[in-house]
Motif scaffolding. Structure first.
Motif, PDB file in Angstrom:
ATOM      1  N   GLU A  27      -6.235  -2.260   9.235  1.00 38.12           N
ATOM      2  CA  GLU A  27      -6.380  -3.703   8.930  1.00 38.12           C
ATOM      3  C   GLU A  27      -5.374  -4.517   9.739  1.00 38.12           C
ATOM      4  O   GLU A  27      -5.666  -5.597  10.244  1.00 38.12           O
ATOM      5  CB  GLU A  27      -6.103  -3.948   7.441  1.00 38.12           C
ATOM      6  CG  GLU A  27      -7.313  -3.791   6.543  1.00 38.12           C
ATOM      7  CD  GLU A  27      -6.879  -3.853   5.074  1.00 38.12           C
ATOM      8  OE1 GLU A  27      -7.104  -2.864   4.369  1.00 38.12           O
ATOM      9  OE2 GLU A  27      -6.312  -4.897   4.647  1.00 38.12           O
ATOM     10  N   SER A  87      -0.726   8.405   2.725  1.00 33.55           N
ATOM     11  CA  SER A  87      -2.032   8.277   2.074  1.00 33.55           C
ATOM     12  C   SER A  87      -3.090   7.700   3.004  1.00 33.55           C
ATOM     13  O   SER A  87      -2.782   7.025   3.999  1.00 33.55           O
ATOM     14  CB  SER A  87      -1.890   7.350   0.861  1.00 33.55           C
ATOM     15  OG  SER A  87      -1.446   6.076   1.309  1.00 33.55           O
ATOM     16  N   ARG A 111       0.837  -1.198   0.000  1.00 35.52           N
ATOM     17  CA  ARG A 111       0.000   0.000   0.000  1.00 35.52           C
ATOM     18  C   ARG A 111       0.880   1.259   0.000  1.00 35.52           C
ATOM     19  O   ARG A 111       0.569   2.250  -0.674  1.00 35.52           O
ATOM     20  CB  ARG A 111      -0.902  -0.023   1.239  1.00 35.52           C
ATOM     21  CG  ARG A 111      -2.329   0.426   1.033  1.00 35.52           C
ATOM     22  CD  ARG A 111      -3.205  -0.518   0.242  1.00 35.52           C
ATOM     23  NE  ARG A 111      -3.511  -1.780   0.887  1.00 35.52           N
ATOM     24  CZ  ARG A 111      -4.489  -1.967   1.771  1.00 35.52           C
ATOM     25  NH1 ARG A 111      -5.255  -0.968   2.154  1.00 35.52           N
ATOM     26  NH2 ARG A 111      -4.714  -3.167   2.268  1.00 35.52           N
ATOM     27  N   TYR A 164       0.501   4.020  -2.967  1.00 37.82           N
ATOM     28  CA  TYR A 164      -0.171   5.297  -2.669  1.00 37.82           C
ATOM     29  C   TYR A 164       0.687   6.280  -1.894  1.00 37.82           C
ATOM     30  O   TYR A 164       0.257   7.409  -1.649  1.00 37.82           O
ATOM     31  CB  TYR A 164      -1.468   5.028  -1.884  1.00 37.82           C
ATOM     32  CG  TYR A 164      -2.413   4.110  -2.623  1.00 37.82           C
ATOM     33  CD1 TYR A 164      -3.195   4.601  -3.672  1.00 37.82           C
ATOM     34  CD2 TYR A 164      -2.509   2.756  -2.297  1.00 37.82           C
ATOM     35  CE1 TYR A 164      -4.047   3.759  -4.377  1.00 37.82           C
ATOM     36  CE2 TYR A 164      -3.362   1.912  -2.988  1.00 37.82           C
ATOM     37  CZ  TYR A 164      -4.119   2.413  -4.018  1.00 37.82           C
ATOM     38  OH  TYR A 164      -4.962   1.594  -4.716  1.00 37.82           O
ATOM     39  N   GLU A 181      -4.909   5.346   2.078  1.00 38.89           N
ATOM     40  CA  GLU A 181      -4.849   3.895   1.849  1.00 38.89           C
ATOM     41  C   GLU A 181      -3.897   3.225   2.846  1.00 38.89           C
ATOM     42  O   GLU A 181      -4.134   2.104   3.282  1.00 38.89           O
ATOM     43  CB  GLU A 181      -4.397   3.602   0.414  1.00 38.89           C
ATOM     44  CG  GLU A 181      -5.449   3.878  -0.650  1.00 38.89           C
ATOM     45  CD  GLU A 181      -5.524   5.346  -1.069  1.00 38.89           C
ATOM     46  OE1 GLU A 181      -4.823   6.188  -0.455  1.00 38.89           O
ATOM     47  OE2 GLU A 181      -6.286   5.651  -2.013  1.00 38.89           O
ATOM     48  N   ASP A 191      -3.253   4.445   5.863  1.00 41.13           N
ATOM     49  CA  ASP A 191      -3.977   4.484   7.143  1.00 41.13           C
ATOM     50  C   ASP A 191      -4.947   3.306   7.242  1.00 41.13           C
ATOM     51  O   ASP A 191      -5.084   2.673   8.285  1.00 41.13           O
ATOM     52  CB  ASP A 191      -4.748   5.803   7.287  1.00 41.13           C
ATOM     53  CG  ASP A 191      -3.806   6.957   7.608  1.00 41.13           C
ATOM     54  OD1 ASP A 191      -2.636   6.695   7.966  1.00 41.13           O
ATOM     55  OD2 ASP A 191      -4.236   8.119   7.491  1.00 41.13           O
ATOM     56  N   GLU A 192      -5.615   3.039   6.137  1.00 42.48           N
ATOM     57  CA  GLU A 192      -6.559   1.905   6.094  1.00 42.48           C
ATOM     58  C   GLU A 192      -5.811   0.592   6.366  1.00 42.48           C
ATOM     59  O   GLU A 192      -6.285  -0.265   7.116  1.00 42.48           O
ATOM     60  CB  GLU A 192      -7.172   1.893   4.678  1.00 42.48           C
ATOM     61  CG  GLU A 192      -8.586   1.432   4.560  1.00 42.48           C
ATOM     62  CD  GLU A 192      -9.481   1.844   5.720  1.00 42.48           C
ATOM     63  OE1 GLU A 192      -9.951   0.905   6.405  1.00 42.48           O
ATOM     64  OE2 GLU A 192      -9.688   3.053   5.972  1.00 42.48           O
ATOM     65  N   ALA A 193      -4.623   0.452   5.741  1.00 41.83           N
ATOM     66  CA  ALA A 193      -3.809  -0.769   5.935  1.00 41.83           C
ATOM     67  C   ALA A 193      -3.377  -0.905   7.398  1.00 41.83           C
ATOM     68  O   ALA A 193      -3.346  -2.014   7.950  1.00 41.83           O
ATOM     69  CB  ALA A 193      -2.595  -0.746   5.013  1.00 41.83           C
TER      70      ALA A 193
END
Ligand code: AMP
Ligand code: ZN
Ligand code: ZN
Length: 415
Positions: free
Chosen positions: A219, A210, A202, A206, A212, A214-216
């Protein structure tokens, strides 16, 4: 009466000596050796936790120690840095000089992506990783991915290991490792590894700053929650030492920060061992001075520093290996070394790593928790090269030759 107390005294002395002997061999908590799980989250920059809600990371950190940051080895790429973590050797002493490089003695390229299977080939890997030290001394090691874990070392392999397959779901990796660590299972591993690559992917796609990424990170936090409940399920919460760390950070790339090597030297006069952000250049016979001077002359106008191999700063531990070529060019942070045709065809990723290992962007996260670690302490930054010694101490093993200091990280542990 006197005789009985004499016998008691002798027995007490024997018992004390026994404890002292074992503690010299590396034990930390009253003679008991606790299993160790080593986890790598690829490309996890030290700063990632500051900007995200991560209840499971927080719980883990609060129950153990966290370093201000960890300094990986150089160059800050996946294979060299993971192999330093596992062996306690600087890159110049283990020989995995990048993720992809040419060895002129073997006449072959080391490369990890399919269809290459160089990671499985023992000839590439110098030094002794902790799982082999463990196996050689009668312990059981089980790896669910780690660069280098697929190769035998002097004919020895971990009891359990898995050929790299990035498509294996992360939860399945955790479930398998929990089964291996289960004290009522068949394997009862003393040492295990886990490896996760998606935060790094990620970051490349990105950039480190990013949404993205932060999302990773979130997760990854969920996955940690899953791991902790599996550890609870097998009854190992109070027995398992866990080290949670990474191989390197991630930096933002920029199309304004490009170094076109074909503008600076004639590429027909060199072999490129590796490209960016550490260009490893092997000038053809008799051309070293010419190539070095051409690059040195332009250094101030572009984003890099060039060195002759013997002048590479000592702190990089990147001089004394025959695989390291004569000319080394290190890109400044966020710069990409490329060529015009390559750039036109492939562009650049949003994020990358490989840069100077002592920069905030390349520093990694490090935390550890378990019965042998202090609770709730922050410890100062340290170099990853010392972890092999710490792990061998935790596992009660005599360490193989390495570049770490035996007692350097002793203050992480309960005495
Ligand atoms: P990097 O190219 O330095 O960002 O490396 C990250 C990539 O290395 C991951 O996305 C995986 O594809 C790959 N990788 C990690 N571990 C292994 C392994 N043990 N064997 C082969 N490839 C691996
Ligand atoms: Zn990596
Ligand atoms: Zn990467």
């Amino acid at each position: 009466m006197y005789f009985r107390s004499l016998i008691l005294a002798v027995f007490t002395m024997l018992a004390i000596t026994a404890v002292q002997c074992t503690s010299e061999a590396g034990l930390t908590t009253e003679g008991e050796i606790n299993p160790l799980l080593l986890i790598s989250i690829d490309g996890f920059q030290n700063e990632y936790l500051e900007r995200n809600e991560t209840p499971n990371f927080d719980r883990f950190i609060d129950s153990g120690i966290k370093a201000e940051y960890m300094i990986p080895s150089f160059p800050t790429k996946t294979f060299p840095t993971h192999w330093t973590l596992a062996t306690g050797l600087y890159v110049e002493n283990h020989g995995i000089i990048s993720n992809s490089f040419f060895d002129y003695e073997l006449g072959e390229r080391f490369s990890y992506g399919p269809p290459d299977d160089s990671p499985n080939d023992e000839r590439w890997w110098g030094g002794e990783p902790i799982w082999i030290t463990a196996e050689k001394q009668g312990k059981t090691a089980a790896t669910f991915f780690w660069p280098g874990s697929e190769a035998s070392i002097n004919g020895v392999r971990p009891t359990k290991w898995v050929d790299y397959d990035g498509s294996i779901p992360n939860r399945d990796r955790i479930d398998q490792v929990a089964e291996w660590l289960d004290p009522n299972g068949d394997v009862r591993a003393d040492f295990a590894t886990l490896y996760f690559s998606f935060v790094d992917s990620r970051g490349h796609a990105y950039g480190p700053n990013s949404a993205e990424v932060d999302e990773a990170v979130k997760e990854m936090d969920d996955l940690l929650g899953h791991l902790f409940s599996k550890i609870e399920e097998i009854g190992m919460t109070d027995r398992l030492n866990v080290i949670l760390t990474s191989d390197h950070g991630m930096a933002e790339m920029s199309e304004d920060k490009l170094v076109f090597l074909d503008d600076l030297i004639n590429l027909d006069h060199v072999d490129m061992v590796d490209w960016t952000p550490v260009a490893m250049i092997r000038p053809h016979e008799g051309r070293t001075e010419e190539i070095y001077n051409a690059l040195k002359k332009e250094e101030d106008n572009h984003g890099y520093t060039v060195y002759l191999r013997e002048d590479v700063p000592e702190r990089f531990g990147f001089t004394n290996h025959y695989r390291i070529p004569e000319t080394i060019m290190i890109a400044d942070m966020s710069y990409t070394i490329t060529s015009r045709p390559f750039f036109e065809q492939r562009g650049i990723p949003a994020g990358n790593h490989g840069f100077d290992n002592d920069t905030p962007e390349m520093h990694t996260f490090f935390s550890a928790s378990g019965p042998d670690f202090l609770r709730g302490e922050t410890v100062e930054a340290f170099e990853s090269v010392h972890l092999y010694e710490l792990m061998s101490r935790l596992l009660g093993l005599g360490p193989a030759k390495n570049d770490g200091e035996r007692d350097r990280l002793l203050h992480f542990l309960r005495q």
